[in-house]
Design an enzyme around this catalytic site. Structure first.
Site, short mmCIF file in Angstrom:
data_model
loop_
_atom_site.label_atom_id
_atom_site.label_comp_id
_atom_site.label_asym_id
_atom_site.label_seq_id
_atom_site.Cartn_x
_atom_site.Cartn_y
_atom_site.Cartn_z
N LYS A 377 0.88 -1.17 0.00
CA LYS A 377 0.00 0.00 0.00
C LYS A 377 0.91 1.22 0.00
O LYS A 377 1.88 1.26 0.76
CB LYS A 377 -0.87 -0.01 1.26
N TRP A 477 -9.38 0.08 2.02
CA TRP A 477 -10.42 0.77 2.80
C TRP A 477 -9.88 1.92 3.64
O TRP A 477 -10.42 2.24 4.69
CB TRP A 477 -11.20 -0.22 3.67
N HIS A 478 -8.81 2.55 3.17
CA HIS A 478 -8.21 3.67 3.92
C HIS A 478 -8.52 5.02 3.26
O HIS A 478 -7.74 5.95 3.36
CB HIS A 478 -6.69 3.48 4.03
N TYR A 479 -9.66 5.10 2.58
CA TYR A 479 -9.99 6.36 1.90
C TYR A 479 -10.28 7.47 2.93
O TYR A 479 -10.69 7.20 4.06
CB TYR A 479 -11.17 6.17 0.93
N HIS A 480 -10.03 8.70 2.51
CA HIS A 480 -10.09 9.83 3.43
C HIS A 480 -10.28 11.12 2.64
O HIS A 480 -10.25 11.11 1.41
CB HIS A 480 -8.80 9.90 4.26
#
Length: 547
Positions: A377, A477-480
């Site tokens: 990532k 799933w680390h969207y921000h």
């Protein structure tokens, strides 16, 4: 906690928090020490749901696409299938459990107080963080990372430092998940009201005589569709805090008339405040993974080890005969059942393609599921996109574009990460867990054609790593972003241009903190709660002094 159907039609509180997620729970628990708090969660309870609480069921909640699921699937305009939480505890109920702090540099850049940050992390860790029992496959990944130069060996630590480490996990020694909802045990039960299945439709503002709009209440609906209103009590420091997540927070601001004027007009929303940067700066850290079939059985593991490189890529891994999935035919974190389909480029990941992949997966030999994935990532990322409303229903997904790999440095970091993974696979410690007749190009080709069989479908080893990054990109799933500090918010997380309204969650991040963000999102809820209490105490003392 109780159902929103039991709520009165009108109620009054010192603080109203929208979203009982990863940040909202610790924030509510903290503020309830001294003041009355209403915590509104659109989903249900995580307790008693084995698909959430058991490590061995990882992926089951994410693959549930029913309206009552704790996970709400969405597909970005990029074509990558993703998910947002719809449950008390938020994303900490759905994720792979890795717990690790932000770097000291990140904390400095954001402008947080280092000592207060450490105290907030420790407050969180007393309840939800554990040291994992690292077994043979994860150990091989760890030793392989060290052999290929991702050094030093930092042992077990929550800290974000260059090298290879074992991080924390929110799964305890019995494989039981502890979520941010558990932090509500810190709350003062006499001062907190927690409503489930309470969907906030808009924030109410007072805007008299052209003065600055001031948030004064919310309109929410219960599971029966009945409308309720909650208002702030009289008090100079009473506030509404939006903690609805990176999609939900900007979405709710726009629904409430705070956003880009053109978008507000397009949906016939009356303008409370024109704020063109709401919904901008949306990012999702791209994840790419390589499947490594193993000739020997390996343990079921989620993320436990991470290699933190100096070039901006994080190397992690997950393993097991069923990758901790809910069925014996599953790839857990990398399963088409949860939308993680890398065998076709993003725009081609149709429902039909997913169904075909699941059908194919079900027909594979049991040995095809033996092994693990090593993933990378990238940090940041630098590439950003935007979010726009599709409908006026807060339960509907907005349209979101992340623009994966738009910036060439993001792509370069992905390629360097994959090269590191290649070296780990070829390393001596990893030798027992790979087939000698499967060189790395074959593994890459297999991954690009997964669900994976033990033989590649066609040999296309000429696939460049750049193309592999683009074609096999998935989410971790680390969207921000969407309500970022310095753009939509000031340094105290107050919405610029309006009074009595803050946003505190992952939508405020310009970059994702650490290798995995959940520890910092929980910390932020506690950190800001403590800060708000201290500021209020000082304000009250000053006012008393003047009287």
């Amino acid at each position: 906690m109780r159902e929103a159907t039991t709520a009165s039609s009108i109620s009054y509180y010192d603080y109203i928090i929208i979203g009982g997620g990863t940040a909202g729970c610790p924030l509510a628990a903290t503020l309830s020490q001294n003041y009355s708090v209403l915590l509104l969660e659109r989903g249900g309870s995580p307790y008693g749901n084995p698909n959430i609480t058991n490590l061995a069921a990882f992926g089951a909640a994410l693959s549930d696409t029913s309206p009552s699921s704790p996970a709400q699937r969405f597909i970005s305009e990029d074509g990558v299938i993703n998910s947002r939480a719809r449950v008390l505890g938020g994303g900490s109920c759905l994720n792979a459990g890795f717990y690790t702090r932000a770097s000291a540099n990140y904390i400095r850049e954001v402008g947080w107080d280092g000592r207060a940050v450490n105290e907030a992390y420790e407050w969180v860790e007393k309840i939800v963080a554990f040291e994992p029992k690292v077994q043979q496959w994860q150990s091989a990944v760890r030793e392989g990372l060290l052999e290929v130069g991702v050094v030093p060996d930092n042992g077990f630590t929550y800290d974000h430092i260059y090298g290879t480490k074992v991080g924390g996990t929110i799964f305890d020694q019995n494989g039981y998940r502890h979520t941010s909802a558990d932090l509500l045990q810190y709350a003062n039960p006499s001062r907190i009201t927690l409503l489930l299945h309470a969907t906030v439709h808009r924030i109410l503002f007072r805007n008299r005589d052209g003065s600055r709009p001031k948030a004064q209440g919310v309109v929410f609906r219960d599971a029966s569709g009945i409308k309720h209103r909650a208002y702030l009590r009289q008090g100079a420091r009473n506030e509404i805090i939006v903690s609805a997540g990176a999609l939900g927070s900007p979405q709710l601001l726009i629904l409430s008339g705070v956003g880009p004027a053109e978008q507000l007009r397009a949906h016939n929303i009356s303008v409370t405040l024109e704020q063109p940067l709401v919904g901008q700066g949306m990012s999702d850290n791209p994840m790419n993974a390589v499947f490594v079939p193993s000739p020997v059985p390996v343990e079921v593991s989620l993320i436990e080890v991470v290699g933190i490189t100096k070039f901006g890529s994080f190397i992690e891994a997950a393993s097991g005969e069923n990758f901790a999935g809910s069925s014996p035919r599953d790839f857990g974190m990398f399963s088409p059942k949860i939308g993680q389909l890398s065998s076709v480029p993003p725009k081609q990941r149709t429902p039909e393609a997913l169904a075909k992949a699941i059908e194919m997966m079900d027909s594979l030999e049991h040995t095809a599921f033996r092994g693990g994935f090593i993933l990378e990532k990238i940090m940041g990322p630098i590439s950003t996109g935007h979010m726009e409303l599709r409908t006026l229903n807060p339960d509907d997904n907005p349209s979101v574009t992340f623009n994966y790999f738009k910036d060439p440095l993001d792509l370069e970091r992905c390629v360097q990460g994959l090269r590191t993974i290649e070296k780990v696979i070829d390393s001596k410690p990893f030798a027992p867990f790979r087939y000698v007749n499967m060189p790395v190009p074959v593994l890459l080709n297999m991954t690009a054609n997964s669900p994976v069989n033990l033989l590649p479908h066609h040999s296309n080893s000429s696939l460049s790593l750049e193309q592999f990054c683009r074609d096999t990109v998935m989410t971790i799933w680390h969207y921000h972003g969407g309500c970022q500090l310095g753009r939509v918010l000031d340094r105290d997380y107050k919405v610029l241009g309006v009074d009595a309204l803050r946003v505190i969650d992952g939508s405020t991040f310009n970059y994702s903190p650490g290798t995995n963000p959940q520890a910092t999102v929980m910390m932020l809820g506690r950190y800001m709660g403590v800060k708000m209490l201290k500021e209020r105490l000082a304000f009250d003392a000053d006012r008393m002094g003047r009287v």
